[in-house]
Design a protein around this motif. Structure first.
Motif, mmCIF file in Angstrom:
data_model
loop_
_atom_site.group_PDB
_atom_site.id
_atom_site.type_symbol
_atom_site.label_atom_id
_atom_site.label_comp_id
_atom_site.label_asym_id
_atom_site.label_seq_id
_atom_site.Cartn_x
_atom_site.Cartn_y
_atom_site.Cartn_z
ATOM 1 N N LEU A 435 16.835 40.372 23.080
ATOM 2 C CA LEU A 435 16.959 39.063 23.706
ATOM 3 C C LEU A 435 15.594 38.372 23.787
ATOM 4 O O LEU A 435 14.551 39.036 23.859
ATOM 5 C CB LEU A 435 17.551 39.213 25.105
ATOM 6 C CG LEU A 435 18.915 39.905 25.189
ATOM 7 C CD1 LEU A 435 19.332 40.073 26.643
ATOM 8 C CD2 LEU A 435 19.961 39.133 24.405
ATOM 9 N N PRO A 436 15.574 37.050 23.803
ATOM 10 C CA PRO A 436 14.314 36.333 23.997
ATOM 11 C C PRO A 436 13.633 36.782 25.290
ATOM 12 O O PRO A 436 14.290 37.006 26.310
ATOM 13 C CB PRO A 436 14.745 34.870 24.066
ATOM 14 C CG PRO A 436 16.031 34.818 23.290
ATOM 15 C CD PRO A 436 16.710 36.122 23.564
ATOM 16 N N THR A 437 12.302 36.913 25.233
ATOM 17 C CA THR A 437 11.521 37.341 26.380
ATOM 18 C C THR A 437 10.726 36.155 26.919
ATOM 19 O O THR A 437 10.015 35.485 26.163
ATOM 20 C CB THR A 437 10.559 38.485 26.000
ATOM 21 O OG1 THR A 437 11.323 39.559 25.430
ATOM 22 C CG2 THR A 437 9.805 38.992 27.209
ATOM 23 N N ALA A 438 10.844 35.908 28.201
ATOM 24 C CA ALA A 438 10.205 34.743 28.812
ATOM 25 C C ALA A 438 8.704 34.732 28.547
ATOM 26 O O ALA A 438 8.010 35.735 28.771
ATOM 27 C CB ALA A 438 10.471 34.727 30.312
ATOM 28 N N GLY A 439 8.211 33.602 28.054
ATOM 29 C CA GLY A 439 6.791 33.428 27.811
ATOM 30 C C GLY A 439 6.244 34.193 26.636
ATOM 31 O O GLY A 439 5.035 34.155 26.387
ATOM 32 N N VAL A 440 7.119 34.875 25.881
ATOM 33 C CA VAL A 440 6.647 35.758 24.816
ATOM 34 C C VAL A 440 7.210 35.383 23.453
ATOM 35 O O VAL A 440 6.467 35.183 22.481
ATOM 36 C CB VAL A 440 6.977 37.236 25.132
ATOM 37 C CG1 VAL A 440 6.573 38.148 23.970
ATOM 38 C CG2 VAL A 440 6.274 37.664 26.412
ATOM 39 N N ARG A 468 23.673 23.705 29.631
ATOM 40 C CA ARG A 468 22.512 24.592 29.635
ATOM 41 C C ARG A 468 22.933 25.897 30.309
ATOM 42 O O ARG A 468 23.428 25.893 31.432
ATOM 43 C CB ARG A 468 21.337 23.986 30.408
ATOM 44 C CG ARG A 468 20.786 22.700 29.844
ATOM 45 C CD ARG A 468 20.088 22.898 28.503
ATOM 46 N NE ARG A 468 19.454 21.669 28.051
ATOM 47 C CZ ARG A 468 20.072 20.681 27.407
ATOM 48 N NH1 ARG A 468 21.380 20.787 27.156
ATOM 49 N NH2 ARG A 468 19.429 19.604 27.030
ATOM 50 N N CYS A 469 22.714 27.015 29.607
ATOM 51 C CA CYS A 469 23.103 28.323 30.142
ATOM 52 C C CYS A 469 22.022 29.346 29.819
ATOM 53 O O CYS A 469 21.264 29.197 28.849
ATOM 54 C CB CYS A 469 24.427 28.797 29.540
ATOM 55 S SG CYS A 469 25.851 27.744 29.865
ATOM 56 N N VAL A 470 21.996 30.405 30.590
ATOM 57 C CA VAL A 470 21.127 31.539 30.300
ATOM 58 C C VAL A 470 21.743 32.770 30.961
ATOM 59 O O VAL A 470 22.304 32.683 32.065
ATOM 60 C CB VAL A 470 19.688 31.283 30.788
ATOM 61 C CG1 VAL A 470 19.632 31.138 32.297
ATOM 62 C CG2 VAL A 470 18.732 32.366 30.311
ATOM 63 N N ALA A 471 21.667 33.901 30.273
ATOM 64 C CA ALA A 471 22.245 35.141 30.809
ATOM 65 C C ALA A 471 21.426 36.315 30.317
ATOM 66 O O ALA A 471 21.094 36.393 29.131
ATOM 67 C CB ALA A 471 23.705 35.293 30.370
ATOM 68 N N ARG A 502 14.476 23.336 33.166
ATOM 69 C CA ARG A 502 13.421 23.682 34.121
ATOM 70 C C ARG A 502 14.019 24.231 35.410
ATOM 71 O O ARG A 502 13.439 25.119 36.053
ATOM 72 C CB ARG A 502 12.556 22.448 34.405
ATOM 73 C CG ARG A 502 11.376 22.743 35.331
ATOM 74 C CD ARG A 502 10.393 23.723 34.680
ATOM 75 N NE ARG A 502 9.458 24.265 35.662
ATOM 76 C CZ ARG A 502 9.642 25.378 36.348
ATOM 77 N NH1 ARG A 502 10.756 26.098 36.195
ATOM 78 N NH2 ARG A 502 8.726 25.804 37.197
ATOM 79 N N THR A 503 15.196 23.728 35.817
ATOM 80 C CA THR A 503 15.839 24.251 37.022
ATOM 81 C C THR A 503 16.359 25.666 36.774
ATOM 82 O O THR A 503 16.261 26.535 37.651
ATOM 83 C CB THR A 503 16.978 23.321 37.472
ATOM 84 O OG1 THR A 503 16.449 22.019 37.698
ATOM 85 C CG2 THR A 503 17.633 23.832 38.748
ATOM 86 N N LEU A 504 16.921 25.913 35.591
ATOM 87 C CA LEU A 504 17.331 27.283 35.266
ATOM 88 C C LEU A 504 16.135 28.213 35.310
ATOM 89 O O LEU A 504 16.216 29.338 35.815
ATOM 90 C CB LEU A 504 17.998 27.330 33.890
ATOM 91 C CG LEU A 504 19.507 27.031 33.832
ATOM 92 C CD1 LEU A 504 19.787 25.553 34.126
ATOM 93 C CD2 LEU A 504 20.083 27.396 32.471
ATOM 94 N N ASP A 505 14.990 27.749 34.771
ATOM 95 C CA ASP A 505 13.777 28.567 34.798
ATOM 96 C C ASP A 505 13.356 28.861 36.238
ATOM 97 O O ASP A 505 12.963 29.991 36.570
ATOM 98 C CB ASP A 505 12.641 27.850 34.078
ATOM 99 C CG ASP A 505 12.861 27.745 32.583
ATOM 100 O OD1 ASP A 505 13.846 28.326 32.083
ATOM 101 O OD2 ASP A 505 12.056 27.074 31.907
#
Length: 518
Positions: A435-440, A468-471, A502-505
């Protein structure tokens, strides 16, 4: 199924705006997010409630579920039982099915088959290039010389002449090349290329448009790869230098002709567009044909392509494999597909699982009534898997492998249930790292840098118009491992409002900074 001529340039403009947003993100990565760490579940809930209650979300729909992987307890829930559009977070469902059906190490073959004898170096019949769904063929670092590999193996077997045709066969997949629910206006775009069993170069084409030196003359087009479109009708002209460019590109679904019209301003910068390839199997056959010539193998017949639902008895039941190349292991293919949210990869993988499901059903005399596409077989297998792990049909309705369909629906609770299941499998840690890694890396590369979420959140993103979704997964400041699903539907950004993402973040940052226990 026609796309309004003006719609594609608008989508290109949107893509340019996205790259602009990335540039802004790059410029601001040194800023530290002002998130106040919560110490109790009640404080955490209040912090998240404040984020989603912002006036700009008054007409939107939020669904959130956060579960502890360590205790099984729910730390936060908001409409967790409501069905919402998933966008590309639906790719997690495909990943679960593929790993359950194929395993982590399966490699997808692309083969050269023959059905007739070879006599003194001459193949008496046709040569069949058989695609079996590899989406990585001829991509950077993966079998970029696949055609030469196959040709070299064929030459090493003693073949120097093919009496019949070269057949580029992508009929391993039964059904349309577009996934269920994909919108017609997307089908010429790079993010919705045809899902072909014989895919090459991710089934995309780069098109560069540049003005001529003299206004009034035809603009110049350059395709890479050059032969990806059999026919291009170019009426794009070069306008005066002080005019605004109006570049229009159109290819009807299923058509091989690309139309370019409008104008580009003189002395302006060349513009590059990424488009869906018209016929990947045809292009793959052309590449192999050229490789055969390089290796001294003469083709006396013609190149022809076999697509579903064309009927052709090419004798696959008695075919012999003379050469093949293999994809990377499935877990590596998933990594490439999930990190970049590559729709082709997950749609192809769903259909490969569908082929396996259809074969298994035939072995136990359990065929479906009537014809099913390989995509439908994959969805049928997915539904069976979800039933086994305890996700009821009313909580999850997925119809394609990529999440491009607006008919893909799931509850946040179903999404976290799936994440918990995946985390408990032997490959759980590997899957998290796909999975995508935050900031990486991946689609989170420029998000949440210099926060508690950076290099901590591993999550699949999902974005389409108004969604907008994230899991994924995060470890809190107190060391508790969480699975979460954050889903926002019906969101409209106006004026200078911050991006909804940005709110999801901010919510993910709250989870990462949480200092309590669930």
């Amino acid at each position: 199924m026609k796309l309004a001529a003006s719609r594609y340039p608008l989508r290109v403009a949107t893509a340019c705006a996205l790259f602009g947003a990335i540039a802004v993100a790059q410029a601001s990565v040194t800023q530290v997010s002002q998130i106040t760490a919560s110490h109790t579940v009640q404080q955490l809930a209040a912090a998240i409630d404040a984020q989603i209650a912002a006036p700009r979300f008054a007409s939107s729909r939020w669904g959130i579920d956060v579960i502890s992987l360590d205790t099984g307890r729910t730390l936060y829930a908001h409409d967790a039982g409501k069905l919402l559009q998933t966008a590309s977070t639906a790719k997690l469902y495909t990943a679960a099915l593929v790993l359950d059906t194929l395993g982590t190490d399966y490699r997808i073959p692309t083969q050269l088959l023959v059905t007739q004898p070879i006599v003194q170096g001459r193949l008496e019949g046709s040569l069949i290039l058989r695609g079996m769904g590899d989406p990585t063929l001829d991509t950077p670092g993966t079998n970029t010389d696949w055609a030469d590999q196959l040709a070299a193996q064929l030459a090493a077997s003693g073949v120097h002449e093919v009496q019949g045709d070269l057949i580029a066969d992508d009929s391993y997949f039964s059904g349309p090349s577009a996934g269920s629910g994909w919108e017609a206006r997307d089908l010429q775009s790079w993010f919705a290329p045809p899902a072909s069993a014989l895919s090459v170069q991710e089934n995309t084409v780069n098109l560069m448009v540049e003005p001529s030196r003299v206004p009034g003359e035809r603009a110049r087009l350059k395709l890479d790869p050059a032969d990806a479109f059999p026919r291009v009708i170019n009426t794009l002209t070069t306008s005066a230098g002080n005019t605004r460019s109006d570049i229009n590109l159109y290819r009807a679904p299923g058509d091989m002709t690309l139309y370019a019209f409008g104008h580009i301003a003189a002395q302006s910068q060349a513009q590059t567009y990424k488009l869906a390839m018209a016929d990947p199997a045809q292009f793959a056959g052309t590449l192999l044909q050229e490789a055969l010539a390089r290796h001294g193998i003469r083709l006396k017949g013609a190149l022809r392509v076999l697509h579903w639902p064309q009927q052709a008895d090419i004798g696959l039941d008695r075919a012999v494999v003379l050469a093949q190349v293999l994809s990377p292991p499935v877990m590596d293919v998933l990594t490439r597909g999930l990190k970049r949210s590559q729709n082709l990869y997950l749609q192809n993988l769903l259909q490969i699982a569908g082929v396996k499901a259809r074969a298994s059903a035939g072995q136990v005399a359990d065929p479906a009534s009537g014809f099913l596409t390989t995509e439908a077989w994959g969805i049928r297998a997915l539904d069976e898997l979800l039933g086994r792990i305890g996700i009821p049909p009313e909580d999850s309705q997925i119809e394609d492998g990529a999440g491009l369909s607006r008919q893909d629906l799931a509850t946040p609770a179903a999404m976290t249930h799936l994440l918990v299941y995946l985390a408990r499998q032997p490959y759980g840690a590997q899957l998290r790292d796909t999975l995508p890694t935050a900031g990486v890396d991946g689609t989170l590369q420029w998000r949440m840098r210099n926060t508690a979420a950076s290099n901590n959140v591993h999550a699949k993103t999902g974005s389409m118009n108004d969604v907008r979704c994230v899991a994924g997964y995060v470890t809190t400041a107190s060391g508790e491992r969480l699975a979460f699903a954050i889903m926002l539907n019906n969101v409209v950004r106006e004026g200078d409002e911050p991006s909804p993402s940005r709110t999801l973040d901010a919510i993910m940052e709250q989870l990462a900074a949480f200092q309590g226990r669930g």
